[in-house]
Write a protein that holds these residues in place. Structure first.
Motif, short mmCIF file in Angstrom:
data_model
loop_
_atom_site.label_atom_id
_atom_site.label_comp_id
_atom_site.label_asym_id
_atom_site.label_seq_id
_atom_site.Cartn_x
_atom_site.Cartn_y
_atom_site.Cartn_z
N SER A 1 9.27 -28.98 -22.87
CA SER A 1 8.24 -28.29 -22.10
C SER A 1 7.69 -27.06 -22.81
CB SER A 1 8.81 -27.86 -20.75
OG SER A 1 9.88 -26.96 -20.96
N PHE A 2 8.36 -26.64 -23.87
CA PHE A 2 7.99 -25.39 -24.51
C PHE A 2 7.92 -24.27 -23.49
CE2 PHE A 2 6.73 -28.59 -27.49
CZ PHE A 2 7.17 -28.05 -28.70
N ALA A 3 8.89 -24.28 -22.63
CA ALA A 3 9.02 -23.21 -21.66
C ALA A 3 10.49 -22.83 -21.58
CB ALA A 3 8.52 -23.65 -20.29
N ALA B 1 6.07 -15.57 -25.96
CA ALA B 1 4.63 -15.79 -25.95
C ALA B 1 4.12 -16.02 -27.37
CB ALA B 1 3.92 -14.61 -25.32
N GLY C 1 4.56 -19.39 -28.52
CA GLY C 1 3.90 -20.42 -27.74
C GLY C 1 4.72 -20.94 -26.58
N TYR C 2 5.75 -20.23 -26.25
CA TYR C 2 6.58 -20.66 -25.13
C TYR C 2 6.18 -19.91 -23.86
CZ TYR C 2 9.87 -23.43 -27.84
OH TYR C 2 10.45 -24.40 -28.60
N ALA C 3 6.30 -20.58 -22.75
CA ALA C 3 6.06 -19.93 -21.47
C ALA C 3 7.38 -19.38 -20.96
CB ALA C 3 5.49 -20.90 -20.46
N VAL C 4 7.28 -18.35 -20.16
CA VAL C 4 8.48 -17.75 -19.57
C VAL C 4 8.46 -17.97 -18.06
CG1 VAL C 4 9.67 -15.60 -19.06
CG2 VAL C 4 8.74 -16.00 -21.34
N GLU D 1 9.74 -11.75 -23.25
CA GLU D 1 8.42 -12.33 -23.01
C GLU D 1 7.57 -12.27 -24.28
OE1 GLU D 1 4.35 -12.95 -21.68
OE2 GLU D 1 5.15 -11.26 -22.81
#
Lengths: 325, 325
Positions: free
Chosen positions: A49-51, A76, A79-82, A72
DNA sequence: TTGTAGGCGTTATCAC
DNA sequence: GTGATAACGCCTACAA
């Protein structure tokens, strides 16, 4: 033209051999219509999910606010979401489940004792712990035991012999380590710290107020008090102000963490500084390394050195100050 | 048995007519293997992610930490995930894009001027603004103009006539409104506030320090200063301490927001309290209402009343204190 | 160089 | 009651 062709171009797949003409045409149109790939769909097929999830216990504690902020930022940039989860003392598991259901690639756990989470929930999940060393999971932590030592060394050097300690009553190992490091070093140097001057408090300003009042009421009151974090130290600071106990003339007070508020009070709070944003940042980097397969999940345990910051609340003990002065 | 049958059972779809036997069998097995549906896949077909984005400018400002905390809480309770974006002054658009790419159902924007974001990026997106009234988007805000009035009223009532104001130099409308409300009320009552005692500062503690030093150096120095937020007020507080100006004896100081730090300093900071967690909580509720289709996106603009909190930094002006006392 | 086929984990709509 | 079948938006072979 077909949809996969477009995909090939847009993903900038290097091994795609595409006619320059079509490529340009596709890119141009994509630009025009403002095409943006659906990351959810990507996640579904990539099985990533790259999160990442970040679990913290309330940002009202500025310490975690900074950890979170550091985390964060690097997430960010990569490219990852938090995904944010703020847990109380009991609902850690629900939050963790919610994060897993959303297919986060890993989680960062700060300020919540990993031991309170059932291991089954953490299974086959990439985990990095903040400020709690562990043999099962990777971790990034300030060196709490050393912080305790440093606190002791500083106060001993000033001439203090009777000590107090205020520690939050939470199962977070960092606080125990600070306590242990402090008490050990004190005793090794021949200083005294009675069991009643070693008090547990709620991990908040109010908790510090209450605890310090207790200490001030003691016979044989300590001349120097070390607090396991700045929040309770500031509470203690306030209690001294209220009781008319002058800092550092009558009592030396030392905190731990180094949050900004510390330099707002008068006198400014002396403290042992922990690299808060750095903790968050490194935790994410470590997690990313695990995700990229560069690192084995459990291998790493980074320990960051604390730093003594002498401001206004620590000084010589009252009995060593010349009366004439 | 087929996979969709299982889905029917697990989603507890009421109109599913299923044999009791199979149902139980399915539920039992699902339980055994710890089955958990993939929310990403659900999102893909439902065209709803049940996730919202929250954009804030740094949680090191405790104000936003609380807004965020309030928001997270109600989002989590409603089963929504919170994607966190911390933006600097310039990278708002990137963060917003990242959130959209992840198909968030809506975003909450706090502390970032909506006017700095190109409207095209906000198009067909559910938006709720925090602390910035807008005719285009729904918003939840503290009543900043009224806060300014209340500040003026309080200080006027104490007998002050010469005023100062320190406001952050950001495009966030809340601060302008506080300033306008304050200045209007002062002038309407015949008080004076010269243009040089109306100063802009960086929205931080340090900014407050600098600004207050400027004010203290003024001929015809104000006897009461209102700060557009507590952070700069605390900086101002510190500057007074450093300059030996006693609060509130020589100068009255009033903040706005009511962050915890305010009661740590001595004397404790008087302030106009804004309901921070409530702002976050309501913003999410409003957003959810829009998502559920209960509310029209642009219709709502909630305004929450501020509250005067008199602590230790506001008092009568020096010229009204009897010399003998 | 391009198009076709299959699948990621779900849900919804139908025939059966 | 139950089980195919299609679709969501995307990606990766592989075949044309």
């Amino acid at each position: 033209m077909s949809q996969p062709t477009v995909s090939l171009i847009l993903t900038r797949n290097p091994k795609a051999r595409i006619a320059q003409a079509t490529r340009e045409r596709v890119l141009k149109i994509a630009e025009e219509i403002g095409y943006r790939p659906n990351r959810l769909a990507q996640a579904l097929v990539a099985r990533r999910s790259f999160a990442i999830g970040v679990i913290v216990p309330g940002f009202d504690n500025p310490f975690y606010a900074h950890v979170l902020s550091g985390a964060e930022k690097v997430a960010a940039e990569a490219g990852y979401a938090v995904l944010l989860a703020e847990t109380g003392p009991t609902d850690g598991v629900q939050h963790l489940r919610a994060l897993r259901d959303r297919q986060v690639d890993g989680v960062i756990i700060a300020g919540v004792a990993a031991t309170t989470l059932p291991p089954s929930e953490l299974e086959d999940l990439n985990v990095v712990l903040v400020n709690q060393p562990s043999s099962r999971y990777a971790s990034v932590a300030g060196d709490s035991e050393r912080a305790g030592h440093m606190a002791a060394a500083h106060l001993l050097e000033l001439g203090h012999r009777r000590f107090g300690f205020i520690g939050p009553a939470t199962p977070i190992p960092a606080f125990r380590l600070r306590e242990r490091g402090f008490v050990q070093a004190i005793r090794a140097a021949g200083g005294s710290i009675s069991s009643e001057s070693l008090v547990r408090a709620e991990a908040s300003i109010e908790g510090g107020v209450v605890a310090m009042r207790r200490l001030l009421g003691l016979r044989g009151r300590p001349t120097a008090v070390f607090c396991a974090n700045d929040l309770v130290a500031l509470g203690a600071h306030k209690a001294c102000g209220g009781a008319g106990v002058s800092l550092p003339g009558e009592l030396s007070l030392l905190g731990c963490d180094d949050i900004e508020m510390g330099s707002l009070v008068t006198p400014e709070l002396s403290t042992i500084s922990m690299p808060q944003r750095e903790l968050g940042a490194r935790a994410v980097r470590q997690l990313l390394r695990q995700l990229e397969g560069t690192a084995v999940p459990t291998s790493a345990a980074q320990v960051l050195p604390p730093k003594l910051v002498v401001r206004g609340t620590t000084g010589r003990p009252p009995d060593l100050l010349e009366p004439g002065r």
